[in-house]
Design a protein around this motif. Structure first.
Motif, PDB file in Angstrom:
ATOM      1  N   VAL A   1       0.859  -1.184   0.000  1.00 23.95           N
ATOM      2  CA  VAL A   1       0.000   0.000   0.000  1.00 23.95           C
ATOM      3  C   VAL A   1       0.896   1.235   0.000  1.00 23.95           C
ATOM      4  CG1 VAL A   1      -1.746   1.310   1.269  1.00 23.95           C
ATOM      5  CG2 VAL A   1      -1.868  -1.180   1.185  1.00 23.95           C
ATOM      6  N   ASP A   2       0.588   2.162  -0.881  1.00 21.35           N
ATOM      7  CA  ASP A   2       1.341   3.403  -0.946  1.00 21.35           C
ATOM      8  C   ASP A   2       1.076   4.217   0.321  1.00 21.35           C
ATOM      9  OD1 ASP A   2       2.412   5.925  -1.476  1.00 21.35           O
ATOM     10  OD2 ASP A   2       1.931   5.808  -3.612  1.00 21.35           O
ATOM     11  N   PRO A   3       2.103   4.508   1.115  1.00 25.17           N
ATOM     12  CA  PRO A   3       1.865   5.237   2.372  1.00 25.17           C
ATOM     13  C   PRO A   3       1.403   6.679   2.162  1.00 25.17           C
ATOM     14  CG  PRO A   3       4.214   5.000   1.958  1.00 25.17           C
ATOM     15  CD  PRO A   3       3.516   4.176   0.923  1.00 25.17           C
ATOM     16  N   ASP A   4       1.694   7.263   1.007  1.00 22.97           N
ATOM     17  CA  ASP A   4       1.283   8.647   0.755  1.00 22.97           C
ATOM     18  C   ASP A   4      -0.186   8.745   0.348  1.00 22.97           C
ATOM     19  OD1 ASP A   4       3.882   9.503   1.307  1.00 22.97           O
ATOM     20  OD2 ASP A   4       4.502   9.219  -0.784  1.00 22.97           O
ATOM     21  N   THR A   5      -0.625   7.858  -0.539  1.00 31.58           N
ATOM     22  CA  THR A   5      -2.001   7.923  -1.043  1.00 31.58           C
ATOM     23  C   THR A   5      -2.940   6.961  -0.334  1.00 31.58           C
ATOM     24  OG1 THR A   5      -1.520   6.296  -2.768  1.00 31.58           O
ATOM     25  CG2 THR A   5      -1.155   8.614  -3.301  1.00 31.58           C
ATOM     26  N   ARG A   6      -2.386   6.044   0.468  1.00 32.73           N
ATOM     27  CA  ARG A   6      -3.180   5.031   1.151  1.00 32.73           C
ATOM     28  C   ARG A   6      -4.030   4.243   0.165  1.00 32.73           C
ATOM     29  NH1 ARG A   6      -0.774   3.627   5.116  1.00 32.73           N
ATOM     30  NH2 ARG A   6      -2.685   2.594   5.847  1.00 32.73           N
ATOM     31  N   SER A   7      -3.427   3.860  -0.939  1.00 34.45           N
ATOM     32  CA  SER A   7      -4.126   3.086  -1.966  1.00 34.45           C
ATOM     33  C   SER A   7      -3.196   1.983  -2.467  1.00 34.45           C
ATOM     34  CB  SER A   7      -4.558   3.970  -3.128  1.00 34.45           C
ATOM     35  OG  SER A   7      -3.435   4.566  -3.750  1.00 34.45           O
ATOM     36  N   ALA A   8      -3.792   0.959  -3.045  1.00 38.64           N
ATOM     37  CA  ALA A   8      -3.032  -0.170  -3.574  1.00 38.64           C
ATOM     38  C   ALA A   8      -3.103  -0.163  -5.097  1.00 38.64           C
ATOM     39  CB  ALA A   8      -3.582  -1.488  -3.036  1.00 38.64           C
ATOM     40  N   ARG A   9      -2.065  -0.655  -5.726  1.00 27.43           N
ATOM     41  CA  ARG A   9      -1.973  -0.691  -7.184  1.00 27.43           C
ATOM     42  C   ARG A   9      -2.640  -1.946  -7.717  1.00 27.43           C
ATOM     43  NH1 ARG A   9       2.684  -2.590 -10.438  1.00 27.43           N
ATOM     44  NH2 ARG A   9       2.510  -1.760 -12.555  1.00 27.43           N
ATOM     45  N   LEU A  10      -3.536  -1.740  -8.660  1.00 32.25           N
ATOM     46  CA  LEU A  10      -4.204  -2.844  -9.332  1.00 32.25           C
ATOM     47  C   LEU A  10      -3.868  -2.795 -10.818  1.00 32.25           C
ATOM     48  CD1 LEU A  10      -7.801  -2.469  -7.829  1.00 32.25           C
ATOM     49  CD2 LEU A  10      -5.855  -3.660  -6.831  1.00 32.25           C
ATOM     50  N   ILE A  11      -3.862  -3.955 -11.467  1.00 31.61           N
ATOM     51  CA  ILE A  11      -3.645  -4.013 -12.911  1.00 31.61           C
ATOM     52  C   ILE A  11      -4.749  -4.860 -13.520  1.00 31.61           C
ATOM     53  CG2 ILE A  11      -2.146  -4.828 -14.771  1.00 31.61           C
ATOM     54  CD1 ILE A  11       0.235  -4.185 -13.088  1.00 31.61           C
ATOM     55  N   ALA A  12      -5.428  -4.279 -14.500  1.00 36.94           N
ATOM     56  CA  ALA A  12      -6.447  -5.002 -15.266  1.00 36.94           C
ATOM     57  C   ALA A  12      -5.981  -5.112 -16.707  1.00 36.94           C
ATOM     58  CB  ALA A  12      -7.789  -4.284 -15.196  1.00 36.94           C
ATOM     59  N   GLN A  13      -6.253  -6.234 -17.311  1.00 35.44           N
ATOM     60  CA  GLN A  13      -5.877  -6.457 -18.715  1.00 35.44           C
ATOM     61  C   GLN A  13      -7.121  -6.360 -19.586  1.00 35.44           C
ATOM     62  OE1 GLN A  13      -4.569 -10.459 -20.130  1.00 35.44           O
ATOM     63  NE2 GLN A  13      -2.637  -9.447 -20.597  1.00 35.44           N
ATOM     64  N   ILE A  14      -6.993  -5.656 -20.723  1.00 35.58           N
ATOM     65  CA  ILE A  14      -8.137  -5.433 -21.597  1.00 35.58           C
ATOM     66  C   ILE A  14      -7.731  -5.640 -23.048  1.00 35.58           C
ATOM     67  CG2 ILE A  14      -7.702  -2.948 -21.750  1.00 35.58           C
ATOM     68  CD1 ILE A  14     -10.717  -2.533 -21.906  1.00 35.58           C
ATOM     69  N   ASP A  15      -8.643  -6.188 -23.833  1.00 35.07           N
ATOM     70  CA  ASP A  15      -8.388  -6.427 -25.243  1.00 35.07           C
ATOM     71  C   ASP A  15      -8.319  -5.101 -26.001  1.00 35.07           C
ATOM     72  OD1 ASP A  15      -9.712  -6.914 -28.155  1.00 35.07           O
ATOM     73  OD2 ASP A  15      -8.584  -8.676 -27.540  1.00 35.07           O
ATOM     74  N   ASN A  16      -7.340  -5.002 -26.904  1.00 32.10           N
ATOM     75  CA  ASN A  16      -7.153  -3.755 -27.653  1.00 32.10           C
ATOM     76  C   ASN A  16      -6.880  -4.038 -29.133  1.00 32.10           C
ATOM     77  OD1 ASN A  16      -6.956  -0.904 -27.866  1.00 32.10           O
ATOM     78  ND2 ASN A  16      -4.729  -1.027 -27.792  1.00 32.10           N
ATOM     79  N   LYS A  17      -7.530  -5.063 -29.663  1.00 32.91           N
ATOM     80  CA  LYS A  17      -7.318  -5.373 -31.083  1.00 32.91           C
ATOM     81  C   LYS A  17      -7.820  -4.252 -31.981  1.00 32.91           C
ATOM     82  CE  LYS A  17      -7.384 -10.430 -30.728  1.00 32.91           C
ATOM     83  NZ  LYS A  17      -7.453 -10.498 -29.248  1.00 32.91           N
ATOM     84  N   ALA A  18      -8.816  -3.500 -31.520  1.00 36.34           N
ATOM     85  CA  ALA A  18      -9.334  -2.378 -32.309  1.00 36.34           C
ATOM     86  C   ALA A  18      -8.462  -1.132 -32.186  1.00 36.34           C
ATOM     87  CB  ALA A  18     -10.760  -2.040 -31.880  1.00 36.34           C
ATOM     88  N   GLN A  19      -7.426  -1.171 -31.350  1.00 33.41           N
ATOM     89  CA  GLN A  19      -6.481  -0.055 -31.192  1.00 33.41           C
ATOM     90  C   GLN A  19      -7.183   1.237 -30.751  1.00 33.41           C
ATOM     91  OE1 GLN A  19      -2.963  -0.594 -31.832  1.00 33.41           O
ATOM     92  NE2 GLN A  19      -3.701  -2.699 -31.865  1.00 33.41           N
ATOM     93  N   ILE A  20      -8.137   1.113 -29.820  1.00 32.08           N
ATOM     94  CA  ILE A  20      -8.831   2.311 -29.323  1.00 32.08           C
ATOM     95  C   ILE A  20      -8.247   2.809 -28.011  1.00 32.08           C
ATOM     96  CG2 ILE A  20     -10.960   1.654 -30.479  1.00 32.08           C
ATOM     97  CD1 ILE A  20     -12.043   0.741 -27.794  1.00 32.08           C
ATOM     98  N   TRP A  21      -7.484   1.967 -27.309  1.00 35.65           N
ATOM     99  CA  TRP A  21      -6.900   2.376 -26.027  1.00 35.65           C
ATOM    100  C   TRP A  21      -5.438   2.723 -26.248  1.00 35.65           C
ATOM    101  CZ3 TRP A  21     -10.779   3.169 -23.008  1.00 35.65           C
ATOM    102  CH2 TRP A  21     -11.912   2.350 -23.061  1.00 35.65           C
ATOM    103  N   ARG A  22      -5.108   3.970 -25.958  1.00 34.32           N
ATOM    104  CA  ARG A  22      -3.743   4.469 -26.158  1.00 34.32           C
ATOM    105  C   ARG A  22      -3.019   4.547 -24.814  1.00 34.32           C
ATOM    106  NH1 ARG A  22      -2.881   6.683 -31.147  1.00 34.32           N
ATOM    107  NH2 ARG A  22      -4.724   6.957 -32.469  1.00 34.32           N
TER     108      ARG A  22
END
Length: 426
Positions: A320-341
């Motif tokens: 947990v980041d002590p400054d922001t009091r939040s945890a890092r999450l990673i989600a994977q998403i399909d981008n075959k249409a190349q819409i997410w930059r």
């Protein structure tokens, strides 16, 4: 004056005679018929007409009139519905989802990023790809001029020729010694020379393998150079190939750049496969208990609500980041249409719980009229207001407990126009 009294007397006498005529025989009635004034029947018939008209307008005559239309009916043609942008959908079963909204940033999937190293000391002579170009795995992207490569190729070719010669001499010495024609010492010396040449060839082959060079291709190129009598200059060329397929997202050198030495650029290109990208999220510690790997994440663009996608959480940081009091999450998403930059900011809604319901409608389909929740059901001639009882809900949909059944068609967009139209009728 006397004349008026005379006329009145005649009329009175005629009325009396008419009363007597009702009690006498029909034949006697004809005698007195001349006394009645000729316009008496017309007046009588005229006086009877209002009575007939009154009967026609009586309540008993109005029972056949059509009844009033039901309350809440809005008559609207299909052309009007389309012109006002009112969308219609069929009521169906569905799932209500509990969502947690967190900010996120699109990043590269680090498992699909590869750098193109120089591997050897040399000079860049060709750059065959530009920024943004697509490349296939194993495709040549650049060519170097390298003395190191030339030495490795020459060493292998020399070792290959020496090995063939020593092998021939060893086989001959082995035959002579078997026939007792030559001495054993000469045979053993020939055998040692052959084994040394074989070891030298193996070392030269391993050096080519370290440089990702095919020994067969080296021998083929040498033979072509020898047949064309064009020297051995091609032995200095070293082709750089991409390790993965993707797009060129970074170029670090130019033609003529020296690489391989200390202080020189270590890489030529960076290639990324953008068919999958990561969404890095920051979740508050208070919500970490309801977040698990594998949960669905609905991604929308912060600037363009038309960009939508669905991914899954693949990583939850144990720190947990002590400054922001939040945890890092990673989600994977399909981008075959190349819409997410990569680098763009998005909004992520993590689905923490799902509940099935029998009747589900979009929240925008509901309107409040007179303190009641209502929907507008499609009819052949327009829409009909119908009161409903709502139950559970999420950010987008609402459960209908009563008043509506699956399979019915309702308005799900611009329903405020129907509410306004109903207000005009009231």
């Amino acid at each position: 004056m006397k004349r008026i009294f005379a006329i009145m007397g005649v009329l009175a006498l005629g009325a009396a005679l008419g009363g007597v005529a009702l009690q006498v025989s029909p034949g006697a009635r004809s005698v007195f018929a001349w006394i009645a004034p000729p316009r008496h029947e017309k007046q009588t018939s005229t006086q009877a007409e209002p009575a007939v008209q009154k009967d026609a307008s009586s309540p008993s005559a109005s029972k056949g009139e059509p009844g009033k239309p039901p309350d809440g009916l809005i008559t609207m043609a299909s052309e009007q519905i389309e012109a006002q942008g009112i969308e219609i959908a069929i009521v169906e079963k569905g799932i209500l989802a509990r969502r947690l909204t967190v900010p996120g940033t699109v990043t590269l999937d680090m498992d699909l990023v590869a750098r193109v190293p120089g591997r050897v000391v040399g000079t860049v002579t060709q750059l065959r790809k530009r920024l943004g170009d697509s490349v296939a795995q194993g495709e040549v992207v650049a060519v170097l001029d390298s003395r190191e490569v030339a030495d490795a190729k020459s060493e292998y070719l020399t070792a290959s020729v020496g090995f063939d010669l020593r092998k021939t001499m060893y086989e001959r010495a082995q035959i002579l010694w078997a026939k007792k024609i030559s001495a054993e010492q000469q045979y053993l010396q020939s055998r040692a020379t052959f084994l040394e040449a074989e070891l030298r060839l193996d070392l030269a082959r391993q050096k080519l393998s370290a440089l990702k060079l095919d020994p067969a291709e080296v021998e083929k190129a040498a033979k072509q150079e020898s047949a064309l009598k064009s020297g051995v200059s091609s032995l200095r060329e070293y082709e750089i190939r991409s390790l993965i397929g993707g797009r060129i997202i970074e170029r670090k050198v130019d033609v003529g750049t020296l690489i391989g030495n200390q202080g020189d650029p270590p890489d030529l290109y960076t290639v990324a496969d953008l068919s999958l990208v990561w969404i890095e999220l920051a979740a508050p510690t208070a919500d970490l208990d309801v977040i698990q790997e594998g949960q669905t994440v609905e991604i929308t663009s912060g600037r363009d609500s038309g960009k939508r996608g669905v991914g899954r959480i693949i990583f939850i940081s144990p720190l947990v980041d002590p400054d922001t009091r939040s945890a890092r999450l990673i989600a994977q998403i399909d981008n075959k249409a190349q819409i997410w930059r990569p680098g763009s900011v998005v909004t992520a809604r993590i689905v923490t719980k799902e509940e099935p319901v029998d009747v589900r409608v979009p929240r925008i389909a509901l309107q409040t009229i007179g303190g009641e929740h209502v929907v507008f059901v499609r009819t052949p001639n327009g829409f009909l207001r119908r009161a409903v009882t709502i139950g559970r809900s999420d950010e987008q949909d609402v459960e209908i407990i009563s008043g509506l059944s699956t399979g019915e068609q309702i308005a799900v967009k611009n329903t405020f126009l129907l509410k306004a139209e109903l207000g005009k009728g009231d």
